[in-house]
Write a protein that holds these residues in place. Structure first.
Motif, PDB file in Angstrom:
ATOM      1  N   GLN A   2       0.821  -1.210   0.000  1.00  0.00           N
ATOM      2  CA  GLN A   2       0.000   0.000   0.000  1.00  0.00           C
ATOM      3  C   GLN A   2       0.855   1.260   0.000  1.00  0.00           C
TER       4      GLN A   2
ATOM      5  N   LEU B 230      -0.975  -4.999   2.320  1.00  0.00           N
ATOM      6  CA  LEU B 230      -2.326  -5.570   2.407  1.00  0.00           C
ATOM      7  C   LEU B 230      -2.238  -7.049   2.030  1.00  0.00           C
TER       8      LEU B 230
ATOM      9  N   ARG C  15      -8.970  -9.921   5.333  1.00  0.00           N
ATOM     10  CA  ARG C  15      -8.033  -8.981   4.710  1.00  0.00           C
ATOM     11  C   ARG C  15      -7.296  -8.278   5.840  1.00  0.00           C
TER      12      ARG C  15
ATOM     13  N   LYS D 270      -4.214  -5.679   7.154  1.00  0.00           N
ATOM     14  CA  LYS D 270      -3.252  -4.611   6.840  1.00  0.00           C
ATOM     15  C   LYS D 270      -2.124  -4.700   7.855  1.00  0.00           C
TER      16      LYS D 270
END
Length: 202
Positions: free
Chosen positions: A151, A161, A182, A184
């Motif tokens: 990212q 990510l 998902r 981060k």
């Protein structure tokens, strides 16, 4: 010089008064040479100006090429950092999402070894309670990273990510199910090694 014969035995020499002095001849030769070399007083400033402009142009080109080279090197460092941090994040995400209640201590050690900063502090504080919960429920999980992307990136900090499929089973639900997440993950370079400083469900 002209020679005149006035008698059979006499020779009269006459001086040609049209011959120019030697100094005038030498001045003419210098002017002719200057004309041939194209070094007239009017052209000298122009040549100096052209040489100065060429010098300035060369210096500007060298400066620009040096700056571009520095920029390319900086970009290369960021690109390398992003690639290395992404690879580390993928491996770490699989460690983080793979737990075996029969081998909990080793799992926790691996997680803490790859952590730093905020995430390491949080995981350390909650590990005792989490360990007991996993053991009591005979929980097991296996994570696989399906895809990942960077990212943002700098030389020492990269945000990645990750798309993770995690197969989970426990005493209450022995049949494995797949949870898709998902994540981060913020990676920071600490003593030359990429470690995870923050984990968020995105």
């Amino acid at each position: 010089m002209a020679v005149t014969v006035t008698d059979e035995n006499e020779v009269e020499a006459e001086v040609d008064t049209d011959v120019e002095p030697a100094t005038e001849a030498s001045e003419d030769a210098v002017e002719e040479q200057a004309a041939e070399e194209d070094v007239t007083p009017e052209r000298r400033p122009r040549k100096w100006l052209w040489r100065s402009l060429i010098g300035v142009l060369i210096a500007a080109l060298l400066g620009a090429s040096g700056f571009l080279g520095w920029q390319l090197w900086q970009q290369h460092q960021v690109t390398t950092a992003a690639h290395d941090a992404q690879d580390t994040a993928v491996r770490y995400a699989q460690v983080l999402t793979s737990i075996d209640s029969n081998n909990v201590d080793q799992n926790f050690t691996e997680v803490l070894n790859g952590a730093t900063g905020e995430f390491k502090d949080m995981y350390s504080q909650s590990s005792a309670q989490l360990r007991q919960l996993l053991v009591d429920n005979k929980a097991a999980a296996h994570g696989v990273v399906i895809d990942s992307a960077v990212q943002s990136a700098s030389k020492d900090k990269v945000v990645v990510l990750l798309f993770v499929d995690q197969t989970v089973a426990n005493k209450a639900a022995p049949d494995p199910r797949v949870d898709r997440s998902r994540i981060k993950m913020t990676m920071e370079k600490v003593d030359g090694t990429w470690r995870t400083s923050k984990v968020q469900l995105a």
